[in-house]
Scaffold this active site. Structure first.
Site, short mmCIF file in Angstrom:
data_model
loop_
_atom_site.label_atom_id
_atom_site.label_comp_id
_atom_site.label_asym_id
_atom_site.label_seq_id
_atom_site.Cartn_x
_atom_site.Cartn_y
_atom_site.Cartn_z
CB SER A 41 33.16 12.53 59.58
OG SER A 41 32.80 11.65 58.54
CD GLU A 42 34.24 13.24 63.45
OE1 GLU A 42 33.55 12.40 64.04
OE2 GLU A 42 35.04 12.95 62.54
CB THR A 43 34.61 20.97 61.35
OG1 THR A 43 34.11 20.61 60.05
CG2 THR A 43 35.42 22.25 61.23
#
Length: 308
Positions: A45-47
């Site tokens: 979903s996010e880095t």
């Protein structure tokens, strides 16, 4: 270019629950194009890419990427990064509670890290923006069609659909019960038609019918526009949810608390702790927190720009 990375599961106390997160704790030398390619490669979903602070108040600067784009703020990357940096010794713990300030696209985001026996066990962000409310949502019948539900599955009246933002906007759609929430299937064509020109494309159906004792809300979150078909835990949405719920609550002074379940339908059960302080019937502060666990660490080889 070799960079160390860590992954953690956020908003859970056990591995393979919660929302996975990748963090590069020393991302100096990377440009936005490289960061985006790395985030697309991890396909989480996010880095998060951690950089030195640019102000005297900041602890670190965070750049947060979904697989499709950079975003100015997100909850699980914020609390998860605080956990990872303290767990690996990049941030020194100061007793039972350590406060750090992350510089993000929306501004300064304070995070408290709670520790036991010198190890982090819980992290909690304070929203840097108070709730903002969007324009009228699309009609109930259109939203039901977008979610592949019947009109009777959606609540109306005081619990009407509404878009709220505490840094990122979400369209909150209250449903009748957990059974209806479990049947949600986002119709991509209707989603595109309804929300392509709306304030937000992030859809957050929820209900007041949780599964676990002690929980208050069951929720799901969808936004294909960010490259997120469904998100296991969405801290930025939880901050805005406190705005949605808090403005409807009769309490005028004091602290409201909710426990939110998310990700259960995906097999990634997540628990988010949400609080809102009210004074003179106005929301003055919102906090969202949870536990995290380290999952992996490694080295990633990132090509030079001309090789991408």
């Amino acid at each position: 270019m070799r960079h160390k990375f860590y992954t953690a599961d956020v908003f859970t106390d056990r591995i393979f629950g919660g929302n996975p997160l990748a963090v590069l704790p020393n991302a100096q030398g990377l440009n936005a194009q490289q960061m985006q390619r790395v985030a697309k490669g991890f396909n989480l979903s996010e880095t998060v890419f951690v950089l030195p602070a640019e102000t005297s108040q900041g602890t670190r600067r965070l750049r947060i990427f979904t697989p499709a784009t950079e975003i100015p703020f997100a909850g699980h990357p914020t609390v998860g990064t605080a956990y990872i940096l303290s767990a690996i010794g990049e941030i020194a713990l100061q007793g039972e509670v350590t406060t750090v300030i992350f510089e993000e696209g929306i501004g300064m985001v304070p995070v408290k890290i709670r520790a036991e026996a010198g190890k982090p066990i819980y992290s909690e962000l304070t929203a840097s923006q108070l709730p903002q409310f969007g324009s009228e949502s699309p009609p109930i019948a259109e939203l039901a069609s977008m979610l592949s539900l019947e009109i009777s599955d959606l609540l109306n009246g005081e619990d009407y659909p509404q878009a709220v933002s505490c840094g990122l906007p979400f369209l909150f759609i209250p449903l009748r019960d957990r059974e209806a929430l479990g049947r949600v299937k986002l119709n991509r064509e209707r989603w595109q038609q309804l929300l392509s020109n709306y304030w937000t494309s992030s859809v957050y159906p929820f209900c007041y019918d949780p599964e676990l004792e002690g929980s208050d809300i069951r929720a799901r979150m969808f936004d294909p526009g960010f490259g997120i078909q469904e998100d296991p835990a969405t801290g930025s949405a939880a901050t805005a949810l406190a705005g949605y719920l808090g403005t409807r609550h009769p309490l005028t002074d004091g602290t409201l608390k909710w426990v939110v379940e998310q990700g259960f339908e995906m097999g990634r059960p997540s628990i988010l702790q949400v609080e809102a302080d009210k004074e003179n019937n106005q929301i003055k502060e919102i906090r969202v927190g949870g536990s995290s666990v380290l999952v992996s660490e490694g080295i990633i080889e990132i090509p030079e720009l001309e090789s991408l």
